[in-house]
Each structure stands twice: as structure tokens, then as C-alpha cells.
Write a protein that holds these residues in place. Sequence first.
Motif, PDB file in Angstrom:
ATOM      1  N   ASP A 253      16.148  -1.180  38.704  1.00 29.19           N
ATOM      2  CA  ASP A 253      16.192  -1.446  40.241  1.00 29.19           C
ATOM      3  C   ASP A 253      15.315  -1.837  41.140  1.00 29.19           C
ATOM      4  O   ASP A 253      15.662  -0.282  41.899  1.00 29.19           O
ATOM      5  CB  ASP A 253      18.265  -0.924  40.180  1.00 29.19           C
ATOM      6  CG  ASP A 253      18.173  -1.175  41.931  1.00 29.19           C
ATOM      7  OD1 ASP A 253      17.690  -2.082  42.928  1.00 29.19           O
ATOM      8  OD2 ASP A 253      19.550  -1.295  42.460  1.00 29.19           O
ATOM      9  N   GLY A 254      14.858  -2.046  41.213  1.00 31.72           N
ATOM     10  CA  GLY A 254      13.374  -1.624  42.163  1.00 31.72           C
ATOM     11  C   GLY A 254      12.187  -2.457  41.206  1.00 31.72           C
ATOM     12  O   GLY A 254      12.311  -3.206  40.658  1.00 31.72           O
ATOM     13  N   ILE A 255      10.729  -1.261  41.805  1.00 31.98           N
ATOM     14  CA  ILE A 255      10.028  -1.251  40.676  1.00 31.98           C
ATOM     15  C   ILE A 255       9.289  -0.630  39.831  1.00 31.98           C
ATOM     16  O   ILE A 255       9.092   0.917  40.513  1.00 31.98           O
ATOM     17  CB  ILE A 255       8.387  -1.496  42.155  1.00 31.98           C
ATOM     18  CG1 ILE A 255       9.401  -2.914  43.328  1.00 31.98           C
ATOM     19  CG2 ILE A 255       7.542  -2.155  41.747  1.00 31.98           C
ATOM     20  CD1 ILE A 255       7.759  -3.160  44.256  1.00 31.98           C
ATOM     21  N   MET A 256       8.971  -0.526  38.851  1.00 34.00           N
ATOM     22  CA  MET A 256       8.685   0.073  38.332  1.00 34.00           C
ATOM     23  C   MET A 256       6.865  -0.040  37.929  1.00 34.00           C
ATOM     24  O   MET A 256       6.294  -1.347  37.422  1.00 34.00           O
ATOM     25  CB  MET A 256       8.999   0.238  36.217  1.00 34.00           C
ATOM     26  CG  MET A 256       8.694   1.268  35.444  1.00 34.00           C
ATOM     27  SD  MET A 256       9.035   0.953  33.934  1.00 34.00           S
ATOM     28  CE  MET A 256      10.812   1.667  34.409  1.00 34.00           C
ATOM     29  N   ARG A 257       5.797   0.812  38.076  1.00 31.11           N
ATOM     30  CA  ARG A 257       4.977   0.731  37.990  1.00 31.11           C
ATOM     31  C   ARG A 257       3.727   1.250  37.042  1.00 31.11           C
ATOM     32  O   ARG A 257       3.996   2.664  36.707  1.00 31.11           O
ATOM     33  CB  ARG A 257       4.080   1.116  39.635  1.00 31.11           C
ATOM     34  CG  ARG A 257       2.777   0.754  39.772  1.00 31.11           C
ATOM     35  CD  ARG A 257       1.770   1.034  41.084  1.00 31.11           C
ATOM     36  NE  ARG A 257       0.548   0.286  41.530  1.00 31.11           N
ATOM     37  CZ  ARG A 257       0.715  -0.660  42.336  1.00 31.11           C
ATOM     38  NH1 ARG A 257       1.291  -0.787  43.053  1.00 31.11           N
ATOM     39  NH2 ARG A 257       0.219  -1.374  42.875  1.00 31.11           N
ATOM     40  N   ILE A 258       2.917   0.577  36.343  1.00 33.48           N
ATOM     41  CA  ILE A 258       2.633   1.062  35.535  1.00 33.48           C
ATOM     42  C   ILE A 258       0.769   0.277  35.253  1.00 33.48           C
ATOM     43  O   ILE A 258       0.553  -0.679  35.852  1.00 33.48           O
ATOM     44  CB  ILE A 258       3.280   0.405  33.876  1.00 33.48           C
ATOM     45  CG1 ILE A 258       4.851   0.135  33.851  1.00 33.48           C
ATOM     46  CG2 ILE A 258       2.363  -0.257  32.836  1.00 33.48           C
ATOM     47  CD1 ILE A 258       5.274  -0.723  33.067  1.00 33.48           C
ATOM     48  N   SER A 259       0.050   2.018  35.004  1.00 37.20           N
ATOM     49  CA  SER A 259      -0.858   1.729  35.338  1.00 37.20           C
ATOM     50  C   SER A 259      -1.311   1.325  33.603  1.00 37.20           C
ATOM     51  O   SER A 259      -1.136   1.474  32.756  1.00 37.20           O
ATOM     52  CB  SER A 259      -1.712   3.577  36.149  1.00 37.20           C
ATOM     53  OG  SER A 259      -1.027   3.762  37.302  1.00 37.20           O
ATOM     54  N   GLY A 260      -3.434   1.030  33.957  1.00 37.68           N
ATOM     55  CA  GLY A 260      -3.808   1.504  32.341  1.00 37.68           C
ATOM     56  C   GLY A 260      -3.905   0.021  31.935  1.00 37.68           C
ATOM     57  O   GLY A 260      -3.304  -0.703  31.526  1.00 37.68           O
ATOM     58  N   ALA A 261      -2.896   1.203  30.097  1.00 36.79           N
ATOM     59  CA  ALA A 261      -2.585  -0.040  29.288  1.00 36.79           C
ATOM     60  C   ALA A 261      -1.391  -1.306  29.204  1.00 36.79           C
ATOM     61  O   ALA A 261      -0.668  -0.886  30.197  1.00 36.79           O
ATOM     62  CB  ALA A 261      -2.811   1.032  28.012  1.00 36.79           C
ATOM     63  N   ALA A 262      -1.314  -1.804  28.169  1.00 33.96           N
ATOM     64  CA  ALA A 262      -0.300  -3.344  28.457  1.00 33.96           C
ATOM     65  C   ALA A 262       0.391  -2.083  27.405  1.00 33.96           C
ATOM     66  O   ALA A 262       0.407  -0.885  26.530  1.00 33.96           O
ATOM     67  CB  ALA A 262      -0.967  -4.480  27.199  1.00 33.96           C
ATOM     68  N   ILE A 263       1.833  -2.265  27.816  1.00 38.04           N
ATOM     69  CA  ILE A 263       2.703  -2.078  27.194  1.00 38.04           C
ATOM     70  C   ILE A 263       2.626  -2.562  25.246  1.00 38.04           C
ATOM     71  O   ILE A 263       3.004  -4.002  25.929  1.00 38.04           O
ATOM     72  CB  ILE A 263       4.813  -2.189  27.829  1.00 38.04           C
ATOM     73  CG1 ILE A 263       4.260  -1.691  29.114  1.00 38.04           C
ATOM     74  CG2 ILE A 263       5.800  -1.905  26.651  1.00 38.04           C
ATOM     75  CD1 ILE A 263       6.068  -2.023  29.846  1.00 38.04           C
ATOM     76  N   ASP A 264       2.973  -1.645  24.634  1.00 38.86           N
ATOM     77  CA  ASP A 264       3.005  -2.414  22.839  1.00 38.86           C
ATOM     78  C   ASP A 264       4.319  -1.685  22.691  1.00 38.86           C
ATOM     79  O   ASP A 264       4.508  -1.098  22.718  1.00 38.86           O
ATOM     80  CB  ASP A 264       2.178  -1.161  22.066  1.00 38.86           C
ATOM     81  CG  ASP A 264       1.881  -2.267  21.092  1.00 38.86           C
ATOM     82  OD1 ASP A 264       2.904  -2.724  20.551  1.00 38.86           O
ATOM     83  OD2 ASP A 264       1.520  -1.451  20.027  1.00 38.86           O
ATOM     84  N   LEU A 265       5.396  -3.429  21.858  1.00 40.19           N
ATOM     85  CA  LEU A 265       6.703  -3.690  21.772  1.00 40.19           C
ATOM     86  C   LEU A 265       6.179  -2.502  20.493  1.00 40.19           C
ATOM     87  O   LEU A 265       7.647  -2.035  19.682  1.00 40.19           O
ATOM     88  CB  LEU A 265       6.773  -5.061  21.487  1.00 40.19           C
ATOM     89  CG  LEU A 265       6.968  -5.650  23.036  1.00 40.19           C
ATOM     90  CD1 LEU A 265       7.479  -7.445  22.371  1.00 40.19           C
ATOM     91  CD2 LEU A 265       7.837  -4.901  24.221  1.00 40.19           C
ATOM     92  N   ALA A 266       5.807  -2.503  19.344  1.00 41.41           N
ATOM     93  CA  ALA A 266       5.665  -1.834  18.103  1.00 41.41           C
ATOM     94  C   ALA A 266       5.993  -0.533  18.552  1.00 41.41           C
ATOM     95  O   ALA A 266       6.680  -0.011  17.644  1.00 41.41           O
ATOM     96  CB  ALA A 266       4.053  -2.223  18.024  1.00 41.41           C
ATOM     97  N   THR A 267       6.054   0.044  19.142  1.00 43.90           N
ATOM     98  CA  THR A 267       7.007   1.279  19.877  1.00 43.90           C
ATOM     99  C   THR A 267       8.107   1.389  19.546  1.00 43.90           C
ATOM    100  O   THR A 267       8.232   1.987  19.103  1.00 43.90           O
ATOM    101  CB  THR A 267       6.546   1.746  21.240  1.00 43.90           C
ATOM    102  OG1 THR A 267       4.835   1.742  21.040  1.00 43.90           O
ATOM    103  CG2 THR A 267       6.941   3.193  21.585  1.00 43.90           C
ATOM    104  N   TYR A 268       8.474   0.251  20.021  1.00 39.67           N
ATOM    105  CA  TYR A 268      10.293   0.447  20.001  1.00 39.67           C
ATOM    106  C   TYR A 268      10.782  -0.284  18.613  1.00 39.67           C
ATOM    107  O   TYR A 268      11.757  -1.037  18.601  1.00 39.67           O
ATOM    108  CB  TYR A 268      10.814  -0.744  21.098  1.00 39.67           C
ATOM    109  CG  TYR A 268      10.114   0.127  21.828  1.00 39.67           C
ATOM    110  CD1 TYR A 268      10.476   1.711  22.953  1.00 39.67           C
ATOM    111  CD2 TYR A 268       8.587  -0.611  23.071  1.00 39.67           C
ATOM    112  CE1 TYR A 268       9.923   1.171  24.178  1.00 39.67           C
ATOM    113  CE2 TYR A 268       8.544   0.465  23.971  1.00 39.67           C
ATOM    114  CZ  TYR A 268       9.160   1.300  24.836  1.00 39.67           C
ATOM    115  OH  TYR A 268       8.621   1.897  25.483  1.00 39.67           O
ATOM    116  N   ILE A 269       9.983  -0.817  17.489  1.00 36.32           N
ATOM    117  CA  ILE A 269      10.176  -2.311  16.821  1.00 36.32           C
ATOM    118  C   ILE A 269      10.398  -1.174  15.283  1.00 36.32           C
ATOM    119  O   ILE A 269      10.020  -0.070  14.587  1.00 36.32           O
ATOM    120  CB  ILE A 269       9.891  -3.319  16.433  1.00 36.32           C
ATOM    121  CG1 ILE A 269       8.752  -3.896  17.802  1.00 36.32           C
ATOM    122  CG2 ILE A 269       9.548  -3.702  15.251  1.00 36.32           C
ATOM    123  CD1 ILE A 269       8.223  -4.990  17.061  1.00 36.32           C
TER     124      ILE A 269
END
Length: 202
Positions: free
Chosen positions: A4-20
Amino acid sequence: VWLDGIMRISGAAIDLATYITSQQLRFDLEGADPIGSQLLFDTGSGGIFSSTLFRGFSLKNINIKNAAMDKAGVGLSNDPGAEMVNWENVTFTGWRCGPNLHCWNSSIKNVASRGCYYAGAIYGTSQDDSSLYAIGCDYAWALGCKYPGGLSGVMGLPRGGLAFSYATLKALAADECGPYMFGRCFNLKIASMGAERGIGPY
């Protein structure tokens, strides 16, 4: 995850492999507002990607945005493919390519690209997709195509003869965009596809 709102992410992309785990993705994200609930990446180097196949990916009421608004990078890319992808009310803003989506047994509904260079690329099979919208993009949706990645790549065909096939698409719209693109497509049913105030070559 509820946003609910804004999640600001700096730098690298989110790698979905972390959650697989065992090809199962544990990454379901729902927002309160399809425009105001934002994953806000600082630059086009951000975005979401996966380098491995997975199953299960739900997004709802989320805006995946490149804060630089410079039409660089990819909002979401999963070249190896995914099964059971279910999106509803998802927006991609300011990317070189919105989603670069390879999936099957999946449903994509009410997905919009705003101010991107390529609205998005979709390929795979057994999809039921509806209400794909693009506004202010240099190119509308690219069906049966694949974006190669990088900050400023050029749209091409999926690797290894992969295609967009055995799928239904309806209610595609593009306002103030360049043309739709068709790559490797077989046995698609497309209903109600249109564009208004087109730009560039047709």
C-alpha cells in the motif's frame, strides 16, 4: 505480500530465483491501487527477472515503474518460462520493454504499459489474455516476440523456435503508440484488437 504505497528499490534487479524452491515460486504480490502501489526502481538496471523456470506467479494491482522514465531496461523478464502466471491490473511504466513474458497455462488480464519503448513481448502457449493496453509507447504489444535484454536491446524472435501458440487474446488497445509487432505466432485467436492516434510507420 501486500503493498500500500511505494516500495523504492535501488541498484540491481529483483532475481526471482531467490524465491524459487523445487520450481515453485513463492512470490505473490498484491497492491491497494494499480497505479499508486508501486515497485519503483531507481533506474532501468532494475526490474524483475528470473534465470530459471518456475511455477506460480501472482501479481495484482501493482505498478512496476522505472523512476528514471528513460525507456531503458526491462520491467519483468523470464526467458526460461513459467507456468501458472496470473496477473490482474498490472502496469509497467517507463521501460525499454514492459514485460518480456514467456509462459503457459496462464492468464494475463488488464495489463498496461505506459511510456515504454516496447509495450511488452509475450510468447508461450495455452494462455487466456485480455485487456492488454499500451499508451505513449514507441511500439505496441509484440506477440510471438522476445526482448533480448539489456538497457537498449532490439526486439527479436524467441530462441530455439519457440512461438506464441494455442492462446486466446481479446480487447487489445494501443493509444498514441507505434505499430503492433507479430513474430512467430501459430493458432492464436485474437478478438477486438485496435489502435487510436497511431505514431510512426504502419
